[in-house]
Design an enzyme around this catalytic site. Structure first.
Site, short mmCIF file in Angstrom:
data_model
loop_
_atom_site.label_atom_id
_atom_site.label_comp_id
_atom_site.label_asym_id
_atom_site.label_seq_id
_atom_site.Cartn_x
_atom_site.Cartn_y
_atom_site.Cartn_z
N HIS A 127 5.86 -0.40 -2.36
CA HIS A 127 5.56 0.00 -3.99
C HIS A 127 5.42 1.63 -3.53
O HIS A 127 5.00 2.62 -4.43
CB HIS A 127 4.34 -0.37 -3.66
CG HIS A 127 3.58 -1.99 -4.53
ND1 HIS A 127 3.04 -2.47 -4.90
CD2 HIS A 127 5.11 -2.51 -5.59
CE1 HIS A 127 2.99 -3.30 -5.14
NE2 HIS A 127 4.43 -3.48 -5.35
N GLU A 187 -12.80 -12.28 0.77
CA GLU A 187 -13.22 -13.75 -0.39
C GLU A 187 -11.79 -14.48 -1.03
O GLU A 187 -10.25 -14.37 -0.34
CB GLU A 187 -13.65 -12.73 -1.83
CG GLU A 187 -12.48 -12.38 -2.74
CD GLU A 187 -12.83 -11.71 -3.59
OE1 GLU A 187 -14.30 -11.26 -3.87
OE2 GLU A 187 -12.17 -10.82 -4.51
N ASN A 238 0.34 -1.15 -0.04
CA ASN A 238 0.03 -0.26 0.08
C ASN A 238 1.45 0.95 -0.08
O ASN A 238 1.91 1.20 0.40
CB ASN A 238 -0.76 -0.32 1.14
CG ASN A 238 -1.54 -0.84 1.18
OD1 ASN A 238 -1.79 -1.92 0.13
ND2 ASN A 238 -2.56 -1.78 2.15
N VAL A 239 0.49 2.18 -0.88
CA VAL A 239 1.76 3.45 -0.53
C VAL A 239 0.46 4.43 -0.27
O VAL A 239 1.29 5.88 0.03
CB VAL A 239 0.81 4.44 -2.18
CG1 VAL A 239 2.01 3.19 -3.18
CG2 VAL A 239 0.01 4.16 -2.90
N CYS A 284 16.97 14.20 -12.20
CA CYS A 284 18.09 15.24 -12.13
C CYS A 284 19.92 15.34 -11.42
O CYS A 284 20.30 15.82 -10.82
CB CYS A 284 17.30 16.90 -12.24
SG CYS A 284 17.44 17.00 -10.52
P1 OAD Z 1 -6.42 -6.07 -4.40
O1 OAD Z 1 -7.52 -4.93 -4.75
O2 OAD Z 1 -5.95 -6.14 -6.21
O3 OAD Z 1 -7.04 -6.56 -3.76
C1 OAD Z 1 -7.34 -6.92 -2.61
C2 OAD Z 1 -7.32 -7.43 -2.10
O4 OAD Z 1 -8.36 -7.25 -1.09
C3 OAD Z 1 -9.35 -8.17 -2.86
O5 OAD Z 1 -8.46 -9.59 -2.58
C4 OAD Z 1 -10.24 -7.57 -1.10
O6 OAD Z 1 -10.99 -8.59 -1.81
C5 OAD Z 1 -9.65 -8.03 -0.66
N1 OAD Z 1 -10.79 -7.32 0.26
C6 OAD Z 1 -11.42 -6.18 -0.06
N2 OAD Z 1 -11.81 -5.27 1.21
C7 OAD Z 1 -10.83 -6.52 2.38
C8 OAD Z 1 -11.65 -6.43 3.96
N3 OAD Z 1 -12.07 -5.28 4.48
N4 OAD Z 1 -10.80 -7.36 4.83
C9 OAD Z 1 -10.15 -8.55 4.39
N5 OAD Z 1 -10.02 -8.13 2.40
C10 OAD Z 1 -10.56 -7.28 2.09
O7 OAD Z 1 -4.87 -4.76 -3.94
P2 OAD Z 1 -3.87 -5.44 -3.51
O8 OAD Z 1 -3.82 -7.11 -3.53
O9 OAD Z 1 -3.24 -4.25 -2.32
O10 OAD Z 1 -0.14 -2.09 -6.90
O11 OAD Z 1 -2.86 -5.12 -4.95
C11 OAD Z 1 -1.65 -4.93 -5.30
C12 OAD Z 1 -1.17 -4.10 -6.50
O12 OAD Z 1 -1.62 -4.70 -7.38
C13 OAD Z 1 -0.95 -2.72 -5.35
O13 OAD Z 1 -0.12 -2.39 -5.39
C14 OAD Z 1 -1.09 -2.25 -7.06
C15 OAD Z 1 -1.99 -3.04 -7.77
O14 OAD Z 1 -1.91 -2.70 -8.97
C16 OAD Z 1 0.61 -0.92 -7.91
O15 OAD Z 1 0.02 0.38 -8.78
C17 OAD Z 1 2.21 -1.87 -8.79
#
Ligand code: OAD
Length: 251
Positions: free
Chosen positions: A126, A224, A109-110, A138
């Site tokens: 990230h 999920e 997370n950012v 630069c």
């Molecule tokens: P994703 O959006 O791919 O996945 C988020 C996950 O959290 C999903 O599997 C949801 O089911 C789950 N989720 C949502 N709400 C939840 C909750 N309250 N409790 C538990 N789970 C929950 O996000 P990331 O896996 O972080 O990178 O994605 C990885 C990277 O892909 C990110 O850092 C970003 C993205 O594109 C870049 O931008 C390079």
């Protein structure tokens, strides 16, 4: 029929028992951990990548093509995140890192919410949306700009006046090797938890396999099933902020 939204009691108790004797615990977090704070996920329900194209917004080529469009998207996300507060998941994880020397968090997370909750020695794979860098590199050091609203979009490098870019890792870019090495070291642990991540973006998703092959007990916490579900030793399905809060009371 188990309630899909309540973490499984027996799994929570079994995991708590394991954590009570664990020396090293690593939690790899993704966007789902910040969802309850109001930060949109990428691939979850209403995820950003359902309405926006990553190749138009989160690659060096997209920035080269249209820096204004990319910055408008980042400025919108910065304003949204500035209004968000850490939730129970961030708070529990922060307190774990403060209480135990070898309990650590790696995040994709950012948004800075782990830091704002007080997480110690966070590994950020990230980058940070609050950090900016010179696009042309630069020679100036990256700088922080925490203003919810940027006075100029796209912002400029204070040293050369050229375009600034967000200090995040985009698709097609290499991660900082120091962060990858730190994360790799943390896969040597007793318990490895994937929390709120879809587990599809590498190298982050690969740390689960490393931890597993190094003997860690592996856990997924997600609302999920994901690609990680059939690989992990235990999957707890439910909101991660609730799972972690309930787990913490059992420790
Ligand atoms: P994703 O959006 O791919 O996945 C988020 C996950 O959290 C999903 O599997 C949801 O089911 C789950 N989720 C949502 N709400 C939840 C909750 N309250 N409790 C538990 N789970 C929950 O996000 P990331 O896996 O972080 O990178 O994605 C990885 C990277 O892909 C990110 O850092 C970003 C993205 O594109 C870049 O931008 C390079």
């Amino acid at each position: 029929m188990p309630d899909q939204h309540q973490p499984d009691e027996r799994a929570l108790s079994a995991l708590a028992a394991r954590l009570r004797t664990a020396r090293a615990v690593t939690v790899l977090t993704g966007a789902g951990v910040s969802a309850a704070s109001g930060v949109p996920t990428f691939r979850g329900a209403d995820g950003l990548w359902r309405n926006f194209s990553a190749s138009d917004l989160a690659t060096p080529e997209a920035f080269e093509r249209d820096p204004h469009l990319v910055w408008e998207w980042y400025a919108w996300r910065r304003a949204l995140m500035a209004a968000c507060q850490p939730n129970a998941a961030h708070q529990v994880l922060a307190s774990w890192t403060q209480r135990h020397e070898r309990w650590r968090v790696i995040t994709q997370n950012v948004d800075d919410l782990h830091l704002r909750a007080g997480t110690r020695d966070l590994v950020r794979l990230h980058g940070s949306i609050w950090k900016l860098r010179c696009w042309r590199d630069c020679g100036c050091a990256p700088w922080r700009d925490e203003r919810a609203s940027l006075p100029e979009v796209p912002p400029r490098c204070p040293q050369c006046g050229g375009l600034a870019r967000p200090g995040v890792v985009w698709f097609g870019e290499a991660l900082d090797p120091d962060d990858v090495a730190a994360a790799h070291r943390l896969t040597d642990c007793d318990v490895f938890v994937m929390a709120g991540t879809s587990a599809v973006v590498y190298p982050a998703a690969g740390f689960l396999h490393q931890a597993h092959s190094r003997g860690a007990f592996t856990v997924e916490m997600n609302v999920e099933a994901t690609d990680a579900t059939r690989v992990v030793d235990m999957a707890i399905h439910g909101p991660v902020e609730q799972t972690l809060a309930e787990l913490d009371t059992r420790l």
